[in-house]
Write a protein that holds these residues in place. Sequence first.
Motif, short mmCIF file in Angstrom:
data_model
loop_
_atom_site.label_atom_id
_atom_site.label_comp_id
_atom_site.label_asym_id
_atom_site.label_seq_id
_atom_site.Cartn_x
_atom_site.Cartn_y
_atom_site.Cartn_z
N ARG A 258 7.07 -9.95 58.61
CA ARG A 258 6.32 -10.85 57.73
C ARG A 258 6.57 -10.55 56.26
O ARG A 258 6.74 -11.45 55.44
N ASP A 259 6.61 -9.26 55.92
CA ASP A 259 6.71 -8.84 54.51
C ASP A 259 8.12 -8.42 54.10
O ASP A 259 8.30 -7.80 53.05
N HIS A 260 9.11 -8.74 54.93
CA HIS A 260 10.51 -8.46 54.61
C HIS A 260 10.78 -6.97 54.40
O HIS A 260 11.50 -6.57 53.49
N ARG A 261 10.20 -6.14 55.28
CA ARG A 261 10.45 -4.71 55.24
C ARG A 261 11.27 -4.23 56.43
O ARG A 261 11.50 -3.04 56.59
N LEU A 262 11.70 -5.15 57.28
CA LEU A 262 12.56 -4.77 58.40
C LEU A 262 13.90 -4.26 57.87
O LEU A 262 14.32 -4.60 56.76
N ASP A 263 14.60 -3.47 58.69
CA ASP A 263 15.90 -2.93 58.29
C ASP A 263 16.87 -4.05 57.90
O ASP A 263 17.70 -3.87 57.00
N TRP A 264 16.78 -5.19 58.59
CA TRP A 264 17.70 -6.30 58.29
C TRP A 264 17.55 -6.73 56.84
O TRP A 264 18.55 -6.97 56.15
N PHE A 265 16.33 -6.84 56.35
CA PHE A 265 16.11 -7.24 54.96
C PHE A 265 16.51 -6.12 54.00
O PHE A 265 17.08 -6.36 52.94
N ALA A 266 16.19 -4.89 54.39
CA ALA A 266 16.51 -3.74 53.53
C ALA A 266 18.01 -3.56 53.37
O ALA A 266 18.47 -2.98 52.38
N ALA A 267 18.79 -4.05 54.33
CA ALA A 267 20.25 -3.89 54.28
C ALA A 267 20.93 -4.88 53.35
O ALA A 267 22.17 -4.85 53.21
N ARG A 268 20.17 -5.76 52.72
CA ARG A 268 20.78 -6.71 51.78
C ARG A 268 21.42 -5.94 50.63
O ARG A 268 20.77 -5.19 49.92
N ALA A 269 22.70 -6.14 50.44
CA ALA A 269 23.44 -5.38 49.44
C ALA A 269 23.08 -5.81 48.03
O ALA A 269 22.65 -6.95 47.79
N ALA A 270 23.28 -4.91 47.08
CA ALA A 270 23.10 -5.25 45.67
C ALA A 270 24.06 -6.38 45.32
O ALA A 270 25.21 -6.40 45.76
N GLY A 271 23.59 -7.33 44.55
CA GLY A 271 24.42 -8.46 44.20
C GLY A 271 24.41 -9.58 45.23
O GLY A 271 25.15 -10.56 45.09
N HIS A 272 23.58 -9.44 46.25
CA HIS A 272 23.46 -10.48 47.28
C HIS A 272 22.09 -11.16 47.20
O HIS A 272 21.08 -10.50 46.94
N ASP A 273 22.09 -12.46 47.44
CA ASP A 273 20.86 -13.23 47.50
C ASP A 273 20.36 -13.32 48.94
O ASP A 273 21.15 -13.19 49.89
N LEU A 274 19.06 -13.55 49.09
CA LEU A 274 18.49 -13.82 50.40
C LEU A 274 18.20 -15.31 50.48
O LEU A 274 17.47 -15.86 49.65
#
Length: 380
Positions: free
Chosen positions: A259-275
């Motif tokens: 719900r709060d975007h704290r899953l590993d999948w969200f945390a793995a977003r690289a610097a310089g990348h948009d969600l």
Amino acid sequence: MSSALDSLTERVRAAAADHTRLSIRGGGTKDFYGQPAEGEILDTRPLTGIVDFEPSELVVTAMAGTPLSELQAVLAEKGQCLPFDPPHFAVGATVGGMVAAGLSGPARAAVGSVRDYVLGAQLLNGRAELLDFGGQVMKNVAGYDVSRLLAGSLGTLGLITRVSLKVLPIAPAEATLHFDCDQDEALELLHGWGGQPWPLDASRWALQDPADPASGALHLRLRGAVAAVQSACAHLGGTRRDADEAGRAQAAADWSACRDHRLDWFAARAAGHDLWRLSVPQTTPVLAGSVAAAGEPLVEWHGGQRWYRADAADASLAAALRRAAADAGGHAVRFRCADPLAPDRFAPLSPALARIQEAIQHSFDPGGIFHRGRLHAAAA
């Protein structure tokens, strides 16, 4: 009128006279969402407190600056909840911000959105007029339902000062099931289950190991009557994740993290990348073609919401994501940006919709002090 509301009213009146732009802000937990904010901060947090709560009527009224966690704790004491799982994203989320952002959590596909639970609202418009809309019952609307129009308006119509919300009892039973499968298989399972009377509440699919394309996992949350949940567990199969106390605690934590975007999948977003968030019909198949360059998504809402991570500098991939969503009958939002000042978070509105939106915004805020551009990019 309270002293806090008096003070805010005077700020709005002065801003209207001086043509000063204001940026409405509660806890600031959703500042990243929408077009970049502009103007002097108008802090809603002094407007705090639960005004009225009738557990037997399933209705609660709270001031806009009330911490969302406080409201949910009060509801939980009476065995009730906001069933649409409003995201917090960080400590300090407020009730007004929840409505203004209009965002819902994992259960959205099963129970509805924030808008579906807004019964009434009080609004301080751009003329410093305090307006009341709706009420505290479902059947109270004659004409345009302005109180629900405020959900997702991002403060462009005025300052929400108070809201009345429908609440529901906490489900008597819950279970989380795990299935090893790829994205295509997950969508097929979800579509098949959707045509049957199972108490499906939430789902999420993602790769457990980004480096292993065979590590896909579908998590399914069931909620409802005890007998219904037990029957679904027996028929659907999978592995029960909350069979004991430790498992229940972990499953609850994982759904909150989703719900709060704290899953590993969200945390793995690289610097310089948009969600990116793509909202598409649940029956939409796996999005392939040029979208595949963004990698495997995280899929929620039984297939209706798909999150992608994309290089912010790759304009062609951004265009491909928007095009794929539109071709499926949905839309795409640049939800979190690597550049906090990046424009074009939302796709441009059609000229017809842009005219309607402009007319509505002008009627509530003729001087434009609440930054109309916060909600959408310019019309195409």
